[in-house]
Design a protein around this motif. Structure first.
Motif, PDB file in Angstrom:
ATOM      1  N   ALA A 153       0.842  -1.194   0.000  1.00  0.00           N
ATOM      2  CA  ALA A 153       0.000   0.000   0.000  1.00  0.00           C
ATOM      3  C   ALA A 153       0.880   1.249   0.000  1.00  0.00           C
ATOM      4  CB  ALA A 153      -0.920  -0.011   1.210  1.00  0.00           C
ATOM      5  N   VAL A 154       0.330   2.347  -0.520  1.00  0.00           N
ATOM      6  CA  VAL A 154       1.041   3.624  -0.559  1.00  0.00           C
ATOM      7  C   VAL A 154       0.182   4.666   0.141  1.00  0.00           C
ATOM      8  CG1 VAL A 154       2.057   5.409  -2.018  1.00  0.00           C
ATOM      9  CG2 VAL A 154       2.143   3.012  -2.756  1.00  0.00           C
ATOM     10  N   TRP A 155       0.819   5.443   0.992  1.00  0.00           N
ATOM     11  CA  TRP A 155       0.133   6.500   1.730  1.00  0.00           C
ATOM     12  C   TRP A 155       0.792   7.829   1.365  1.00  0.00           C
ATOM     13  CZ3 TRP A 155      -0.143   6.696   7.836  1.00  0.00           C
ATOM     14  CH2 TRP A 155      -0.999   7.743   8.224  1.00  0.00           C
ATOM     15  N   VAL A 156       0.101   8.653   0.594  1.00  0.00           N
ATOM     16  CA  VAL A 156       0.565  10.000   0.276  1.00  0.00           C
ATOM     17  C   VAL A 156      -0.086  10.934   1.277  1.00  0.00           C
ATOM     18  CG1 VAL A 156       0.686  11.802  -1.479  1.00  0.00           C
ATOM     19  CG2 VAL A 156       0.765   9.393  -2.165  1.00  0.00           C
ATOM     20  N   ARG A 157       0.717  11.538   2.108  1.00  0.00           N
ATOM     21  CA  ARG A 157       0.108  12.290   3.218  1.00  0.00           C
ATOM     22  C   ARG A 157       0.641  13.722   3.316  1.00  0.00           C
ATOM     23  NH1 ARG A 157       2.896   9.146   8.455  1.00  0.00           N
ATOM     24  NH2 ARG A 157       4.973  10.081   8.215  1.00  0.00           N
ATOM     25  N   GLY A 158      -0.241  14.564   3.822  1.00  0.00           N
ATOM     26  CA  GLY A 158       0.138  15.932   4.143  1.00  0.00           C
ATOM     27  C   GLY A 158       0.181  16.884   2.969  1.00  0.00           C
ATOM     28  N   ASP A 187      -4.981  13.409   2.461  1.00  0.00           N
ATOM     29  CA  ASP A 187      -4.100  12.300   2.114  1.00  0.00           C
ATOM     30  C   ASP A 187      -4.752  11.434   1.047  1.00  0.00           C
ATOM     31  OD1 ASP A 187      -2.769  13.341   4.292  1.00  0.00           O
ATOM     32  OD2 ASP A 187      -3.087  11.602   5.593  1.00  0.00           O
ATOM     33  N   VAL A 188      -3.949  10.562   0.467  1.00  0.00           N
ATOM     34  CA  VAL A 188      -4.448   9.563  -0.477  1.00  0.00           C
ATOM     35  C   VAL A 188      -3.900   8.204  -0.061  1.00  0.00           C
ATOM     36  CG1 VAL A 188      -4.552   8.788  -2.881  1.00  0.00           C
ATOM     37  CG2 VAL A 188      -4.510  11.244  -2.367  1.00  0.00           C
ATOM     38  N   TRP A 189      -4.790   7.219   0.059  1.00  0.00           N
ATOM     39  CA  TRP A 189      -4.401   5.850   0.399  1.00  0.00           C
ATOM     40  C   TRP A 189      -4.621   4.960  -0.820  1.00  0.00           C
ATOM     41  CZ3 TRP A 189      -2.082   3.615   4.607  1.00  0.00           C
ATOM     42  CH2 TRP A 189      -2.096   2.226   4.682  1.00  0.00           C
ATOM     43  N   GLY A 237      -3.125  -0.818   7.332  1.00  0.00           N
ATOM     44  CA  GLY A 237      -1.984  -1.718   7.373  1.00  0.00           C
ATOM     45  C   GLY A 237      -0.709  -0.965   7.059  1.00  0.00           C
ATOM     46  N   GLU A 238       0.346  -1.690   6.841  1.00  0.00           N
ATOM     47  CA  GLU A 238       1.613  -1.072   6.510  1.00  0.00           C
ATOM     48  C   GLU A 238       1.559  -0.466   5.107  1.00  0.00           C
ATOM     49  OE1 GLU A 238       4.790  -3.788   6.971  1.00  0.00           O
ATOM     50  OE2 GLU A 238       4.519  -4.030   9.135  1.00  0.00           O
ATOM     51  N   ALA A 239       2.361   0.577   4.928  1.00  0.00           N
ATOM     52  CA  ALA A 239       2.353   1.257   3.636  1.00  0.00           C
ATOM     53  C   ALA A 239       3.676   1.951   3.389  1.00  0.00           C
ATOM     54  CB  ALA A 239       1.211   2.280   3.582  1.00  0.00           C
ATOM     55  N   HIS A 240       3.988   2.131   2.107  1.00  0.00           N
ATOM     56  CA  HIS A 240       5.083   3.008   1.702  1.00  0.00           C
ATOM     57  C   HIS A 240       4.566   4.432   1.811  1.00  0.00           C
ATOM     58  CE1 HIS A 240       8.378   4.773  -0.499  1.00  0.00           C
ATOM     59  NE2 HIS A 240       7.544   5.241  -1.431  1.00  0.00           N
ATOM     60  N   ILE A 241       5.266   5.261   2.596  1.00  0.00           N
ATOM     61  CA  ILE A 241       4.785   6.619   2.879  1.00  0.00           C
ATOM     62  C   ILE A 241       5.518   7.634   2.018  1.00  0.00           C
ATOM     63  CG2 ILE A 241       4.602   8.416   4.647  1.00  0.00           C
ATOM     64  CD1 ILE A 241       4.314   6.182   6.717  1.00  0.00           C
ATOM     65  N   ILE A 242       4.740   8.500   1.383  1.00  0.00           N
ATOM     66  CA  ILE A 242       5.285   9.653   0.671  1.00  0.00           C
ATOM     67  C   ILE A 242       4.775  10.900   1.376  1.00  0.00           C
ATOM     68  CG2 ILE A 242       5.352  10.935  -1.494  1.00  0.00           C
ATOM     69  CD1 ILE A 242       4.916   8.304  -2.973  1.00  0.00           C
ATOM     70  N   ASP A 243       5.660  11.636   1.995  1.00  0.00           N
ATOM     71  CA  ASP A 243       5.268  12.874   2.666  1.00  0.00           C
ATOM     72  C   ASP A 243       5.252  14.009   1.645  1.00  0.00           C
ATOM     73  OD1 ASP A 243       4.869  12.073   5.387  1.00  0.00           O
ATOM     74  OD2 ASP A 243       7.031  11.759   5.535  1.00  0.00           O
ATOM     75  N   ALA A 244       4.123  14.725   1.593  1.00  0.00           N
ATOM     76  CA  ALA A 244       3.954  15.745   0.558  1.00  0.00           C
ATOM     77  C   ALA A 244       3.552  17.105   1.119  1.00  0.00           C
ATOM     78  CB  ALA A 244       2.911  15.264  -0.450  1.00  0.00           C
TER      79      ALA A 244
END
Length: 479
Positions: free
Chosen positions: A3-8, A21-23, A39-46
């Motif tokens: 999973a990918v979490w684009v946050r902020g 954010d986008v999940w 669950g766990e995710a690859h996080i991209i802080d934006a």
């Protein structure tokens, strides 16, 4: 797939701008706005960045034969596109003389598959409109190619007459295909070209003189009239100036389903580039040609007001030293086309949004959402919504850079926008949840891109579609 979490970031759609954010899971957007991680995710802080749907360039020419040569190909140009924030293109499969539409589609898919960094759809261009070819349009739609290009120019090569254009409009309407028009009066162009050549006027500047705005406006008006007779929607590509744009405005005011596109070169470049010293003007030979700078604000206004619905690059890249020089002594032999797919998003953001000509949401509408809707890709593409492909452009608006051929990824020895200063840049680009550009560098492969079938009865038909597009698609697939 992780999973990918684009946050902020600041989420930008065609209608809204808001913090959120986008999940992403399995290549698809699962949550937008307030995200509850599952669950766990690859996080991209934006933080401080815009998170928007990937750009969709609905007008490209990759590896296209023209004037005895071939434009830059899929492998280099789609990497450049990805770096620039484009996640999907719609390229033109060109029917060869004596060939079929199915053959053209298969040829272009064979060219692209395994050699594209981003997803792609196809238009098909009819250049030899035999009755059996026009009868193939339903088969093209069945294969996911739902836009048909017709050239009213390039006599003796790709141009079709009014009979074939009208027949194409009628046939396309029956199966929900959208006809796209290159609007120039090809007969008048040839006569003007020959007169200029015979008068020893052979430099690049005379390319534009042989294709004045009147030949574009007349062809636009004629195509609109034929579309009205056929009760079919119409899409006019690369509108260059006020007069053809006003033909579209008048048709839309009458309630006719006419849509238009312009390109960055007509918004930012002008005919003065064609008279650069020596043969430098050949770099800027494209059709229709660059116009007087006075037309630029009219086009920006048309984009802001919705008279024109999309921006496409018409990326058709030829090298200057080898290919453009084929017309060194005859402007008629200069391969027509400009590069621009790598920088177009930055250019539209800088000279459109930052200068107050269009809003940030309108930019997303013009370069992503409307192209997806009109080409039959929506809602899979062109939006940040639950269930859509996770094609994301994360744009950092800070800082500025100067465009130069020395640092570009396009396979060309020049850049049409050399010296233009642009604000910000694409920082991350995701294609179906996979990071293909990280901190401005391509980290994907040429196997990342896929063919994306387009659906019939796109937004171009509005409420006038004879019946449900999903039902038609099912019937075509089952046939």
């Amino acid at each position: 797939m992780t999973a990918v979490w684009v946050r902020g970031g600041m989420i930008v759609t065609a209608s809204d701008v808001f913090a959120g954010d986008v999940w992403i899971e399995d290549g698809v957007i699962r949550q937008v706005g307030v995200v509850r991680p599952s669950g766990e995710a690859h996080i991209i802080d934006a933080p401080g960045m815009y998170v928007m749907p990937g750009a969709i360039d609905e007008h490209t020419h990759m590896g296209m034969p023209f004037n005895g040569t071939v434009s830059a190909d899929w492998d280099t140009e789609t990497i450049a596109a990805a770096i620039g924030g484009t996640t999907t293109i719609v390229d033109f499969a060109i029917q060869r003389r004596g060939g079929t539409l199915v053959e053209a589609i298969e040829t272009w898919r064979n060219k692209a598959d395994g050699r594209t960094a981003i997803d792609y759809g196809l238009h098909v261009a009819i250049t030899d409109p035999r009755p059996e070819v026009i009868a193939e349009i339903p088969e093209a739609v069945k294969r996911g190619v739902t836009t048909v290009k017709v050239f009213m120019a390039y006599k003796g090569e790709m141009m079709v007459d009014d009979t074939a254009l009208f027949q194409t409009l009628l046939a396309a309407r029956e199966v929900g295909a959208l006809v796209m028009i290159h609007a120039e009066n090809g007969d008048a162009v040839v006569l003007l070209q020959d007169r200029l050549y015979e008068a020893n006027k052979r430099a690049p500047r005379y390319h534009a003189e042989s294709r004045p705005l009147e030949v574009e406006a007349e062809a636009t008006r004629r195509a609109i009239a034929l579309a009205k007779l056929a009760d079919a929607p119409l899409f006019i590509v690369h509108v260059t100036g006020r007069e053809p744009m006003e033909e579209i405005r008048r048709a839309r005011h009458r309630g006719q389903r006419v849509y238009g596109e312009t390109c960055p070169q007509y918004l930012l470049l002008d005919e003065s580039y064609l008279v650069l010293p020596g043969f430098e003007g050949a770099k800027y030979v494209c059709s229709p040609p660059l116009r007087h700078a006075s037309h630029q604000e009219a086009l920006w206004t048309a984009l802001a007001e919705g008279v024109l619905q999309t921006i496409g690059t018409d990326h058709c890249s030829f090298n200057f030293r080898e290919q453009k020089h084929m017309g060194r002594d005859d402007f008629r032999k200069i391969p027509n086309g400009l590069n621009g797919i790598e920088n177009w998003v930055q250019l539209i953001y800088t000279y459109g949004v930052c200068q107050g000509r269009i809003s940030l949401s309108r930019m997303v509408d013009l370069i992503s959402t409307q192209p997806a809707k009109l080409m039959g890709l929506y809602p899979r593409k062109g939006t940040l919504a639950v269930g859509a492909d996770a094609d994301l452009l994360i744009y950092d608006p800070s800082g500025s850079t100067t465009i130069t051929a020395q640092t570009q990824h396009q396979n060309s020895d020049y850049n049409a926008y050399e010296g233009f200063v642009v604000q910000g840049k694409p920082q991350w680009v995701l294609l179906r949840g996979n990071v293909i550009v990280q901190e401005g560098k391509h980290v994907g492969t040429l196997q990342d891109g896929r063919f994306v079938p387009c659906s019939p009865y796109s937004a171009a038909y509005g409420e006038k579609a004879p019946f449900d597009s999903r039902q038609l698609q099912a019937e075509l697939v089952d046939a």
